[in-house]
Write a protein that holds these residues in place. Sequence first.
Motif, PDB file in Angstrom:
ATOM      1  N   VAL A  51       4.284   4.005   2.814  1.00 51.25           N
ATOM      2  CA  VAL A  51       5.165   4.260   1.669  1.00 51.25           C
ATOM      3  C   VAL A  51       6.477   3.525   1.910  1.00 51.25           C
ATOM      4  O   VAL A  51       7.143   3.748   2.926  1.00 51.25           O
ATOM      5  CB  VAL A  51       5.433   5.769   1.479  1.00 51.25           C
ATOM      6  CG1 VAL A  51       6.438   5.983   0.347  1.00 51.25           C
ATOM      7  CG2 VAL A  51       4.136   6.514   1.182  1.00 51.25           C
ATOM      8  N   VAL A  52       6.839   2.643   1.000  1.00 52.91           N
ATOM      9  CA  VAL A  52       8.093   1.901   1.125  1.00 52.91           C
ATOM     10  C   VAL A  52       8.800   1.886  -0.224  1.00 52.91           C
ATOM     11  O   VAL A  52       8.180   2.107  -1.263  1.00 52.91           O
ATOM     12  CB  VAL A  52       7.849   0.456   1.612  1.00 52.91           C
ATOM     13  CG1 VAL A  52       7.291   0.444   3.020  1.00 52.91           C
ATOM     14  CG2 VAL A  52       6.911  -0.295   0.667  1.00 52.91           C
ATOM     15  N   LEU A  54       8.981  -5.500  -1.007  1.00 57.63           N
ATOM     16  CA  LEU A  54       8.017  -6.461  -1.524  1.00 57.63           C
ATOM     17  C   LEU A  54       7.477  -7.346  -0.404  1.00 57.63           C
ATOM     18  O   LEU A  54       6.347  -7.840  -0.478  1.00 57.63           O
ATOM     19  CB  LEU A  54       8.644  -7.309  -2.625  1.00 57.63           C
ATOM     20  CG  LEU A  54       9.178  -6.521  -3.831  1.00 57.63           C
ATOM     21  CD1 LEU A  54       9.615  -7.477  -4.942  1.00 57.63           C
ATOM     22  CD2 LEU A  54       8.136  -5.545  -4.361  1.00 57.63           C
ATOM     23  N   ILE A  55       8.286  -7.529   0.644  1.00 55.97           N
ATOM     24  CA  ILE A  55       7.798  -8.245   1.829  1.00 55.97           C
ATOM     25  C   ILE A  55       6.653  -7.456   2.451  1.00 55.97           C
ATOM     26  O   ILE A  55       5.612  -8.014   2.823  1.00 55.97           O
ATOM     27  CB  ILE A  55       8.925  -8.451   2.862  1.00 55.97           C
ATOM     28  CG1 ILE A  55      10.007  -9.372   2.297  1.00 55.97           C
ATOM     29  CG2 ILE A  55       8.373  -9.013   4.171  1.00 55.97           C
ATOM     30  CD1 ILE A  55      11.214  -9.536   3.198  1.00 55.97           C
ATOM     31  N   THR A  56       6.837  -6.136   2.540  1.00 58.42           N
ATOM     32  CA  THR A  56       5.781  -5.285   3.081  1.00 58.42           C
ATOM     33  C   THR A  56       4.534  -5.362   2.215  1.00 58.42           C
ATOM     34  O   THR A  56       3.407  -5.426   2.717  1.00 58.42           O
ATOM     35  CB  THR A  56       6.258  -3.824   3.172  1.00 58.42           C
ATOM     36  OG1 THR A  56       7.505  -3.772   3.867  1.00 58.42           O
ATOM     37  CG2 THR A  56       5.239  -2.962   3.913  1.00 58.42           C
ATOM     38  N   ALA A  57       4.726  -5.373   0.894  1.00 58.65           N
ATOM     39  CA  ALA A  57       3.590  -5.478  -0.020  1.00 58.65           C
ATOM     40  C   ALA A  57       2.858  -6.803   0.168  1.00 58.65           C
ATOM     41  O   ALA A  57       1.621  -6.846   0.190  1.00 58.65           O
ATOM     42  CB  ALA A  57       4.072  -5.346  -1.466  1.00 58.65           C
ATOM     43  N   GLY A  59      -5.226  -7.691   3.909  1.00 59.35           N
ATOM     44  CA  GLY A  59      -6.393  -7.138   3.238  1.00 59.35           C
ATOM     45  C   GLY A  59      -6.259  -5.672   2.884  1.00 59.35           C
ATOM     46  O   GLY A  59      -7.263  -4.985   2.635  1.00 59.35           O
ATOM     47  N   ARG A  60      -5.033  -5.172   2.822  1.00 63.59           N
ATOM     48  CA  ARG A  60      -4.800  -3.781   2.459  1.00 63.59           C
ATOM     49  C   ARG A  60      -4.607  -3.656   0.947  1.00 63.59           C
ATOM     50  O   ARG A  60      -4.175  -4.589   0.276  1.00 63.59           O
ATOM     51  CB  ARG A  60      -3.547  -3.224   3.158  1.00 63.59           C
ATOM     52  CG  ARG A  60      -3.482  -3.419   4.665  1.00 63.59           C
ATOM     53  CD  ARG A  60      -4.656  -2.783   5.385  1.00 63.59           C
ATOM     54  NE  ARG A  60      -4.379  -2.619   6.797  1.00 63.59           N
ATOM     55  CZ  ARG A  60      -5.101  -3.127   7.780  1.00 63.59           C
ATOM     56  NH1 ARG A  60      -6.170  -3.855   7.494  1.00 63.59           N
ATOM     57  NH2 ARG A  60      -4.794  -2.910   9.041  1.00 63.59           N
ATOM     58  N   ASP A  61      -4.905  -2.470   0.425  1.00 63.30           N
ATOM     59  CA  ASP A  61      -4.642  -2.204  -0.985  1.00 63.30           C
ATOM     60  C   ASP A  61      -3.150  -1.987  -1.204  1.00 63.30           C
ATOM     61  O   ASP A  61      -2.468  -1.380  -0.361  1.00 63.30           O
ATOM     62  CB  ASP A  61      -5.405  -0.961  -1.435  1.00 63.30           C
ATOM     63  CG  ASP A  61      -6.895  -1.213  -1.558  1.00 63.30           C
ATOM     64  OD1 ASP A  61      -7.286  -1.987  -2.441  1.00 63.30           O
ATOM     65  OD2 ASP A  61      -7.663  -0.642  -0.761  1.00 63.30           O
ATOM     66  N   VAL A  62      -2.643  -2.456  -2.320  1.00 61.14           N
ATOM     67  CA  VAL A  62      -1.243  -2.258  -2.675  1.00 61.14           C
ATOM     68  C   VAL A  62      -1.168  -1.445  -3.959  1.00 61.14           C
ATOM     69  O   VAL A  62      -1.834  -1.764  -4.951  1.00 61.14           O
ATOM     70  CB  VAL A  62      -0.504  -3.600  -2.857  1.00 61.14           C
ATOM     71  CG1 VAL A  62       0.933  -3.371  -3.319  1.00 61.14           C
ATOM     72  CG2 VAL A  62      -0.513  -4.385  -1.544  1.00 61.14           C
ATOM     73  N   PHE A  63      -0.370  -0.387  -3.926  1.00 58.30           N
ATOM     74  CA  PHE A  63      -0.186   0.507  -5.060  1.00 58.30           C
ATOM     75  C   PHE A  63       1.286   0.474  -5.463  1.00 58.30           C
ATOM     76  O   PHE A  63       2.160   0.236  -4.629  1.00 58.30           O
ATOM     77  CB  PHE A  63      -0.576   1.945  -4.686  1.00 58.30           C
ATOM     78  CG  PHE A  63      -1.959   2.074  -4.118  1.00 58.30           C
ATOM     79  CD1 PHE A  63      -3.057   2.233  -4.952  1.00 58.30           C
ATOM     80  CD2 PHE A  63      -2.171   2.031  -2.749  1.00 58.30           C
ATOM     81  CE1 PHE A  63      -4.326   2.355  -4.427  1.00 58.30           C
ATOM     82  CE2 PHE A  63      -3.435   2.145  -2.206  1.00 58.30           C
ATOM     83  CZ  PHE A  63      -4.533   2.311  -3.061  1.00 58.30           C
TER      84      PHE A  63
END
Length: 296
Positions: A116-117, A237-240, A247-251
């Motif tokens: 969570v960011v 947004l850097i983390t996203a 290959g992780r999902d972004v929400f």
Amino acid sequence: MDRERLILLHHCRGVTWKVLNHFVALGSLETVFQLTSTDVMELTGMKRETSDAFIHDRDRLCSKEIQHFYHKHDIHIHTMTDEKYPPLLKQIYDPPWVLYTKGNQEVLNNPNTLGVVGTRHPTREGQLSLQRVVTPLINDGWVIVSGLAIGMDTQAHELTVRNDGSTMAVLGSGLGCVYPKQNEALALRITHKGVLVTEYPYLVQPQKWHFPQRNRIISGLSRGVLVTEAKEKSGSLITADQAMEQGRDVFALPGSLLNEYAHGTNRLIQEGAKLVLGAQDILDELTVKDWAKMEY
């Protein structure tokens, strides 16, 4: 890999992830202890002053003393070849060679993790939205991963602790230099059921460039990353971006066009991030069954 030598080298001045990568590529870390300052310069690209400082530390630090120091402070050290090194983190392109952790070690291997960011200046609406979406996940045993920064990171950790859940806080400094200072008490509370995580030795002070590096660990420890509120140019947004590269999902939580802290999340949704209206939207994407099939 020689675990004790790796940990000792990690405490030497001038050593970064890339420098350690050069050392490991030699095939034996014992070789590193035979290198001259000039050899180190040629191998790693260090400047003479930095290389000399590295040689000084390499020859004077004591592995047993380092291990004793961390044991005394109830800090666990995990290298990439250790059994309890987080399996999700090991999958990324550039996992930390060494991790220092304090708290509940079992959390590191929990398969249900959500990063969570968000902004350092969350709105009331953003905080309530976070609470609505994340609380059911906490109550369902999900581990919330964030960066202990002021703002939305703090809100995510606080929310988890208040709901008797487990959270991972990834630091951009050593465990002896918790940053920001006002979150030292929160960091202590996190260790009761969750865990503090860092790739930096105990006394390393936070530096500006540490935080983008820290962000890859937040996403690397997480099966998916939820961006709550963020401006269009934001560290969140850097983390996203790193999450997508890993290959992780972004929400993302949608927000008003009039809220500048929703511009970044709305843009993420436009670019393909999963729009989240509730916890079930996240659960629908992150099923235990799919990840249970993966080989760590």
